[in-house]
Design an enzyme around this catalytic site. Structure first.
Site, PDB file in Angstrom:
ATOM      1  N   ASP A  30     -12.110  43.980  21.103  1.00  0.00           N
ATOM      2  CA  ASP A  30     -11.620  43.532  22.530  1.00  0.00           C
ATOM      3  C   ASP A  30     -10.561  42.605  22.568  1.00  0.00           C
ATOM      4  O   ASP A  30     -10.400  41.577  21.572  1.00  0.00           O
ATOM      5  CB  ASP A  30     -12.743  42.658  23.088  1.00  0.00           C
ATOM      6  CG  ASP A  30     -12.780  42.079  24.640  1.00  0.00           C
ATOM      7  OD1 ASP A  30     -12.251  42.834  25.380  1.00  0.00           O
ATOM      8  OD2 ASP A  30     -12.770  40.969  24.579  1.00  0.00           O
ATOM      9  N   GLU A 118      -8.865  48.788  23.906  1.00  0.00           N
ATOM     10  CA  GLU A 118      -8.748  49.114  25.294  1.00  0.00           C
ATOM     11  C   GLU A 118      -7.540  49.698  25.238  1.00  0.00           C
ATOM     12  O   GLU A 118      -6.626  49.538  24.593  1.00  0.00           O
ATOM     13  CB  GLU A 118      -8.728  47.489  25.834  1.00  0.00           C
ATOM     14  CG  GLU A 118      -9.834  46.718  25.782  1.00  0.00           C
ATOM     15  CD  GLU A 118      -9.550  44.970  26.198  1.00  0.00           C
ATOM     16  OE1 GLU A 118      -9.287  45.107  27.336  1.00  0.00           O
ATOM     17  OE2 GLU A 118      -9.370  44.136  25.456  1.00  0.00           O
ATOM     18  N   ASP A 200     -16.568  38.285  25.471  1.00  0.00           N
ATOM     19  CA  ASP A 200     -15.673  38.967  24.600  1.00  0.00           C
ATOM     20  C   ASP A 200     -16.402  39.727  23.496  1.00  0.00           C
ATOM     21  O   ASP A 200     -16.073  40.843  23.093  1.00  0.00           O
ATOM     22  CB  ASP A 200     -14.701  38.205  24.025  1.00  0.00           C
ATOM     23  CG  ASP A 200     -13.994  37.167  25.043  1.00  0.00           C
ATOM     24  OD1 ASP A 200     -13.602  38.003  25.918  1.00  0.00           O
ATOM     25  OD2 ASP A 200     -13.502  36.085  24.812  1.00  0.00           O
TER      26      ASP A 200
END
Ligand SMILES: [Zn+2]
Length: 212
Positions: A30, A118, A200
């Site tokens: 992340d 991501e 997170d």
């Protein structure tokens, strides 16, 4: 020659890709706000990677040099000296960032067979504007770029989560999907299973879950 007055030579060579052993390890990454990246691997090991402190220091020095430049008279000798100082500070930041990203992407691609990240979008770039903008923006794209080419060299697989994948809305413990949360909410308790979630870390766990 670059703006800070350094000369560079590039040489093109052909070489075999570095052979690395296949591993069973998988990792979810992340890209964060206060930490540059938060990772969770399939052994449950969590790591927070902070932007190096020197980077913040160098940013401060750059701002100082920029202020000094803006005060110098146009066309003057001192102005070109000040401009060189600004170029040198820019270069220092770029080098420090590159070094940090180089080591981090090497470690991740050395240790993991499947890497989930991501998809960079305007939406998740926006969250970065709240922080040191220049550190974040350039860093994320460069991070993904380095990760991709190193993964290819080492025969690793990169999975990019769909840009609408709600990695911060799903509870990584039970899968319960909560609504959207504003960015200042950093931790919460899952209303379904009661698990205490760090935003997170939870996101990196959800990304890891995409590695089949
Ligand atoms: Zn839950």
């Amino acid at each position: 020659m670059n703006k800070s007055g350094k000369y560079f030579v590039s040489i093109l060579v052909k070489s075999e890709d570095e052979a690395v052993e296949i591993t069973k390890r998988k990792i979810g990454i992340d890209l964060g706000i206060s930490d540059f990246a938060i990772t969770t691997n399939d052994l449950g090991e969590i790591e927070k990677h902070k932007n190096p402190k020197q980077l913040y220091k160098a940013e401060k020095q750059l701002k100082k040099a920029q202020r000094s430049l803006s005060r110098k008279q146009k066309g003057g000798k001192n102005r070109s000296k000040a401009r060189l100082q600004v170029a040198k500070k820019h270069e220092k930041i770029a080098n420090q960032r590159k070094d940090f990203l180089d080591k981090l992407t090497k470690k991740i691609t050395d240790e993991n067979q499947v890497i989930v990240i991501e998809t960079l979008s305007t939406q998740n770039l926006m969250k970065n504007h709240k922080l040191a903008k220049s550190i974040g923006d350039a860093g994320w794209y460069e991070f993904v770029r380095q990760l991709e080419y190193k993964a290819e060299q080492k025969g690793r697989t990169i999975i990019k989560a769909d840009r609408f994948y709600p990695s911060s809305q799903i509870c990584s413990a039970c899968g319960h999907r909560d609504g959207k949360k504003p960015l200042h909410i950093r931790e919460w308790e899952c209303p379904n299973c009661g698990e205490y979630l760090d935003r997170d870390i939870n996101a990196s766990k959800n990304l890891l879950a995409l590695a089949k």
